[in-house]
Structure formats: structure tokens, C-alpha cells
Design a protein around this motif. Structure first.
Motif, PDB file in Angstrom:
ATOM      1  N   PRO A   1     -12.993  45.422  -8.019  1.00 29.13           N
ATOM      2  CA  PRO A   1     -12.491  45.878  -6.713  1.00 29.13           C
ATOM      3  C   PRO A   1     -13.626  46.017  -5.712  1.00 29.13           C
ATOM      4  O   PRO A   1     -14.711  46.497  -6.048  1.00 29.13           O
ATOM      5  N   LEU A   2     -13.387  45.571  -4.493  1.00 26.00           N
ATOM      6  CA  LEU A   2     -14.336  45.799  -3.408  1.00 26.00           C
ATOM      7  C   LEU A   2     -13.851  46.950  -2.538  1.00 26.00           C
ATOM      8  O   LEU A   2     -14.609  47.845  -2.203  1.00 26.00           O
ATOM      9  N   GLU A   3     -12.585  46.898  -2.188  1.00 27.01           N
ATOM     10  CA  GLU A   3     -12.014  47.995  -1.411  1.00 27.01           C
ATOM     11  C   GLU A   3     -10.526  48.087  -1.670  1.00 27.01           C
ATOM     12  O   GLU A   3      -9.869  47.089  -1.945  1.00 27.01           O
ATOM     13  N   SER A   4     -10.038  49.292  -1.574  1.00 23.08           N
ATOM     14  CA  SER A   4      -8.632  49.573  -1.801  1.00 23.08           C
ATOM     15  C   SER A   4      -8.041  50.142  -0.521  1.00 23.08           C
ATOM     16  O   SER A   4      -8.687  50.957   0.151  1.00 23.08           O
ATOM     17  N   TYR A   5      -6.836  49.725  -0.197  1.00 20.42           N
ATOM     18  CA  TYR A   5      -6.200  50.272   1.006  1.00 20.42           C
ATOM     19  C   TYR A   5      -5.964  51.772   0.857  1.00 20.42           C
ATOM     20  O   TYR A   5      -5.855  52.487   1.835  1.00 20.42           O
ATOM     21  N   GLU A   6      -5.896  52.264  -0.377  1.00 20.75           N
ATOM     22  CA  GLU A   6      -5.671  53.694  -0.592  1.00 20.75           C
ATOM     23  C   GLU A   6      -6.955  54.515  -0.618  1.00 20.75           C
ATOM     24  O   GLU A   6      -6.992  55.631  -0.148  1.00 20.75           O
ATOM     25  N   HIS A   7      -8.033  53.931  -1.193  1.00 13.83           N
ATOM     26  CA  HIS A   7      -9.243  54.722  -1.443  1.00 13.83           C
ATOM     27  C   HIS A   7     -10.490  54.221  -0.733  1.00 13.83           C
ATOM     28  O   HIS A   7     -11.545  54.823  -0.863  1.00 13.83           O
ATOM     29  N   GLY A   8     -10.425  53.122  -0.022  1.00 17.51           N
ATOM     30  CA  GLY A   8     -11.588  52.614   0.695  1.00 17.51           C
ATOM     31  C   GLY A   8     -12.506  51.792  -0.195  1.00 17.51           C
ATOM     32  O   GLY A   8     -12.095  51.233  -1.211  1.00 17.51           O
ATOM     33  N   LEU A   9     -13.778  51.746   0.175  1.00 20.87           N
ATOM     34  CA  LEU A   9     -14.761  50.925  -0.530  1.00 20.87           C
ATOM     35  C   LEU A   9     -15.035  51.450  -1.929  1.00 20.87           C
ATOM     36  O   LEU A   9     -15.045  52.661  -2.161  1.00 20.87           O
ATOM     37  N   GLU A  10     -15.272  50.531  -2.841  1.00 19.82           N
ATOM     38  CA  GLU A  10     -15.602  50.861  -4.227  1.00 19.82           C
ATOM     39  C   GLU A  10     -17.128  50.883  -4.347  1.00 19.82           C
ATOM     40  O   GLU A  10     -17.780  49.839  -4.455  1.00 19.82           O
ATOM     41  N   ASN A  11     -17.707  52.079  -4.318  1.00 14.92           N
ATOM     42  CA  ASN A  11     -19.166  52.216  -4.318  1.00 14.92           C
ATOM     43  C   ASN A  11     -19.814  51.648  -5.571  1.00 14.92           C
ATOM     44  O   ASN A  11     -20.911  51.088  -5.506  1.00 14.92           O
TER      45      ASN A  11
ATOM     46  N   ALA B   1      -4.918  46.190   3.212  1.00 13.39           N
ATOM     47  CA  ALA B   1      -4.954  45.389   2.000  1.00 13.39           C
ATOM     48  C   ALA B   1      -6.069  45.868   1.079  1.00 13.39           C
ATOM     49  O   ALA B   1      -7.019  46.504   1.512  1.00 13.39           O
ATOM     50  N   SER B   2      -5.927  45.536  -0.183  1.00 16.83           N
ATOM     51  CA  SER B   2      -7.002  45.743  -1.147  1.00 16.83           C
ATOM     52  C   SER B   2      -7.712  44.407  -1.313  1.00 16.83           C
ATOM     53  O   SER B   2      -7.088  43.343  -1.247  1.00 16.83           O
ATOM     54  N   ARG B   3      -9.021  44.460  -1.494  1.00 16.15           N
ATOM     55  CA  ARG B   3      -9.811  43.237  -1.678  1.00 16.15           C
ATOM     56  C   ARG B   3     -10.519  43.298  -3.023  1.00 16.15           C
ATOM     57  O   ARG B   3     -11.148  44.298  -3.346  1.00 16.15           O
TER      58      ARG B   3
ATOM     59  N   GLN C   1     -17.163  39.332   9.385  1.00 12.27           N
ATOM     60  CA  GLN C   1     -15.800  39.700   9.005  1.00 12.27           C
ATOM     61  C   GLN C   1     -15.691  41.137   8.497  1.00 12.27           C
ATOM     62  O   GLN C   1     -14.740  41.826   8.806  1.00 12.27           O
ATOM     63  N   HIS C   2     -16.641  41.536   7.651  1.00  7.30           N
ATOM     64  CA  HIS C   2     -16.618  42.874   7.054  1.00  7.30           C
ATOM     65  C   HIS C   2     -18.037  43.392   6.968  1.00  7.30           C
ATOM     66  O   HIS C   2     -18.999  42.627   6.950  1.00  7.30           O
ATOM     67  N   PHE C   3     -18.124  44.718   6.850  1.00  3.93           N
ATOM     68  CA  PHE C   3     -19.421  45.376   6.876  1.00  3.93           C
ATOM     69  C   PHE C   3     -19.316  46.672   6.083  1.00  3.93           C
ATOM     70  O   PHE C   3     -18.336  47.396   6.223  1.00  3.93           O
ATOM     71  N   ALA C   4     -20.293  46.948   5.242  1.00  2.00           N
ATOM     72  CA  ALA C   4     -20.314  48.208   4.482  1.00  2.00           C
ATOM     73  C   ALA C   4     -21.765  48.633   4.291  1.00  2.00           C
ATOM     74  O   ALA C   4     -22.669  47.797   4.298  1.00  2.00           O
ATOM     75  N   ALA C   5     -21.994  49.922   4.100  1.00  2.00           N
ATOM     76  CA  ALA C   5     -23.346  50.449   3.916  1.00  2.00           C
ATOM     77  C   ALA C   5     -23.411  51.351   2.704  1.00  2.00           C
ATOM     78  O   ALA C   5     -22.430  52.030   2.366  1.00  2.00           O
ATOM     79  N   ARG C   6     -24.578  51.347   2.052  1.00  2.00           N
ATOM     80  CA  ARG C   6     -24.856  52.214   0.897  1.00  2.00           C
ATOM     81  C   ARG C   6     -26.332  52.567   0.916  1.00  2.00           C
ATOM     82  O   ARG C   6     -27.154  51.783   1.373  1.00  2.00           O
TER      83      ARG C   6
ATOM     84  N   SER D   1     -35.716  56.168  -2.148  1.00  2.02           N
ATOM     85  CA  SER D   1     -35.944  55.321  -0.975  1.00  2.02           C
ATOM     86  C   SER D   1     -35.017  55.779   0.140  1.00  2.02           C
ATOM     87  O   SER D   1     -33.883  56.167  -0.112  1.00  2.02           O
ATOM     88  N   SER D   2     -35.501  55.703   1.364  1.00  2.00           N
ATOM     89  CA  SER D   2     -34.623  56.029   2.491  1.00  2.00           C
ATOM     90  C   SER D   2     -33.980  54.760   3.069  1.00  2.00           C
ATOM     91  O   SER D   2     -33.194  54.840   4.004  1.00  2.00           O
ATOM     92  N   ASP D   3     -34.297  53.597   2.503  1.00  2.00           N
ATOM     93  CA  ASP D   3     -33.706  52.349   2.970  1.00  2.00           C
ATOM     94  C   ASP D   3     -32.198  52.353   2.744  1.00  2.00           C
ATOM     95  O   ASP D   3     -31.676  53.089   1.912  1.00  2.00           O
ATOM     96  N   LEU D   4     -31.526  51.480   3.482  1.00  2.00           N
ATOM     97  CA  LEU D   4     -30.087  51.321   3.348  1.00  2.00           C
ATOM     98  C   LEU D   4     -29.762  49.871   3.005  1.00  2.00           C
ATOM     99  O   LEU D   4     -30.446  48.953   3.445  1.00  2.00           O
ATOM    100  N   PHE D   5     -28.710  49.675   2.212  1.00  2.00           N
ATOM    101  CA  PHE D   5     -28.159  48.349   1.964  1.00  2.00           C
ATOM    102  C   PHE D   5     -26.974  48.179   2.898  1.00  2.00           C
ATOM    103  O   PHE D   5     -26.101  49.039   2.975  1.00  2.00           O
ATOM    104  N   PHE D   6     -26.933  47.050   3.587  1.00  2.00           N
ATOM    105  CA  PHE D   6     -25.786  46.691   4.402  1.00  2.00           C
ATOM    106  C   PHE D   6     -25.191  45.424   3.815  1.00  2.00           C
ATOM    107  O   PHE D   6     -25.877  44.412   3.669  1.00  2.00           O
ATOM    108  N   PHE D   7     -23.934  45.514   3.443  1.00  2.00           N
ATOM    109  CA  PHE D   7     -23.203  44.387   2.891  1.00  2.00           C
ATOM    110  C   PHE D   7     -22.435  43.753   4.045  1.00  2.00           C
ATOM    111  O   PHE D   7     -21.627  44.422   4.695  1.00  2.00           O
ATOM    112  N   VAL D   8     -22.714  42.488   4.304  1.00  2.00           N
ATOM    113  CA  VAL D   8     -22.184  41.800   5.473  1.00  2.00           C
ATOM    114  C   VAL D   8     -21.462  40.542   5.021  1.00  2.00           C
ATOM    115  O   VAL D   8     -22.032  39.730   4.288  1.00  2.00           O
ATOM    116  N   GLU D   9     -20.217  40.390   5.446  1.00  3.39           N
ATOM    117  CA  GLU D   9     -19.476  39.160   5.187  1.00  3.39           C
ATOM    118  C   GLU D   9     -19.479  38.349   6.478  1.00  3.39           C
ATOM    119  O   GLU D   9     -18.959  38.797   7.499  1.00  3.39           O
TER     120      GLU D   9
END
Length: 173
Positions: free
Chosen positions: A31-41, A71-73, A118-123, A129-137
Motif C-alpha cells: 500500500p502507498l496510500e489509503s483513502y481511509e488512512h492516508g499515506l503508508e509510512n 482512492a487507495s493506491r 502528480q503526487h508528493f509525500a514527505a518523511r 539526520s534533519s534531512d527530509l525525503f520527498f517522494f515525487v511522482e
């Protein structure tokens, strides 16, 4: 996947990544994301640290709506990259320093090369580390992004850039 495959149930995201990496499964679905619960960390964290390829995205409409925003992805993982299909998206992870303006600067190559996101997420990048990961579609295959020099430009603005995979764009719901 049809009825001609052997399915293997695995209890968690980490187990799916492990089974595909070890060759116990040709591909895995997470799972990447659920319409019910959001992103799957747990999926995002595993993607940042994998050598597997995202080879497809499965979009499942929500129970009460055909709206893609509800939608769920799911991601399909494999060991080999996909060739271009003609209508692709590419999932990237950008490692960016956590400081004012760093994200805006890191996304500039997409604007310069007129590539739609299309999509964007951060972790958070990792413990300590104080760096961030940005997941970009992004629209387009990784080969297209390379030809347009987007990946080179991103590598100048980010601490790290990793192509997670290119795959055919999901059909509209």
C-alpha cells in the motif's frame, strides 16, 4: 494478475520487500496510500532504502466514490525496471536538507523542464539526520527525465536523488 500466478500472503510491508528482493516472489504489492488512512509510512520508509523498482501503480476507488481523490493506491514492486510505454509516470525520492527554501529550490528543475508532478509525500530521512525525503511522482519515464536533464539538475539541488521506478500511468477511474 490473473489466475495463472501463485499468490503468497505476507503479513507486513517489510516482508513483501524482503520476499521480492530474495527472489521468493517475482513481484510484490504494497500500500502507498489509503483513502481511509492516508499515506503508508512503512512503505515510504522501505522505498527510501530499497534497490527494487516500482513497476506499476494500482488505483482502487473508495467504497463510496469513484473519485480518484478518494482512492487507495498500491505499488507493484519488482527487481527489473520497466521500458517506456508511451504514457508513464516516475516515482523519485529526493533527499533535501531541512532548511528554508530547500524544497522550493529542489523542485525548480521540474518547472524549468515543464514536467508535471502528480503526487508528493514527505518523511524524515533517518534517525540522527534533519534531512527530509520527498517522494515525487512525475509525468514521464525516467529515460525521458534523463534526456530532459531533470535528474542531473535535481542532483545539483538535492543531497541525493533516487529513481524508484517508472510505470504506465494508471487508467482514469
Amino acid at each position: 494478475f490473473g489466475s495463472s500466478v501463485r499468490y503468497l500472503a505476507i503479513a507486513d510491508v517489510a516482508g513483501v520487500f524482503k520476499a521480492v528482493r530474495a527472489g521468493d516472489a517475482d513481484c510484490g504489492v504494497v500500500p502507498l496510500e489509503s483513502y481511509e488512512h492516508g499515506l503508508e509510512n512503512s512503505t515510504l520508509d522501505a522505498l527510501a532504502d530499497t534497490d527494487l523498482n516500482v513497476c506499476a501503480v494500482i488505483v482502487l476507488p473508495g467504497e463510496d466514490s469513484e473519485d480518484r481523490r478518494e482512492a487507495s493506491r498500491l505499488l507493484v514492486l519488482g527487481r527489473s525496471p520497466n521500458p517506456p510505454s508511451g504514457r508513464d509516470n516516475t516515482l523519485l525520492v529526493l533527499r533535501v536538507e531541512n532548511k528554508p527554501g530547500a524544497l522550493v529550490s529542489s523542485l525548480e528543475p521540474f518547472k524549468v523542464h515543464e514536467i508535471n508532478l502528480q503526487h508528493f509525500a514527505a518523511r524524515p530521512a533517518s534517525k540522527g539526520s534533519s534531512d527530509l525525503f520527498f517522494f515525487v511522482e512525475a509525468e514521464g519515464h525516467s529515460r525521458d527525465l534523463q534526456v530532459a536533464d531533470v535528474l542531473r539538475d535535481l542532483s545539483k539541488k538535492c543531497r541525493a536523488v533516487k529513481v524508484l521506478g517508472s510505470y504506465p500511468q494508471p487508467s482514469p477511474s
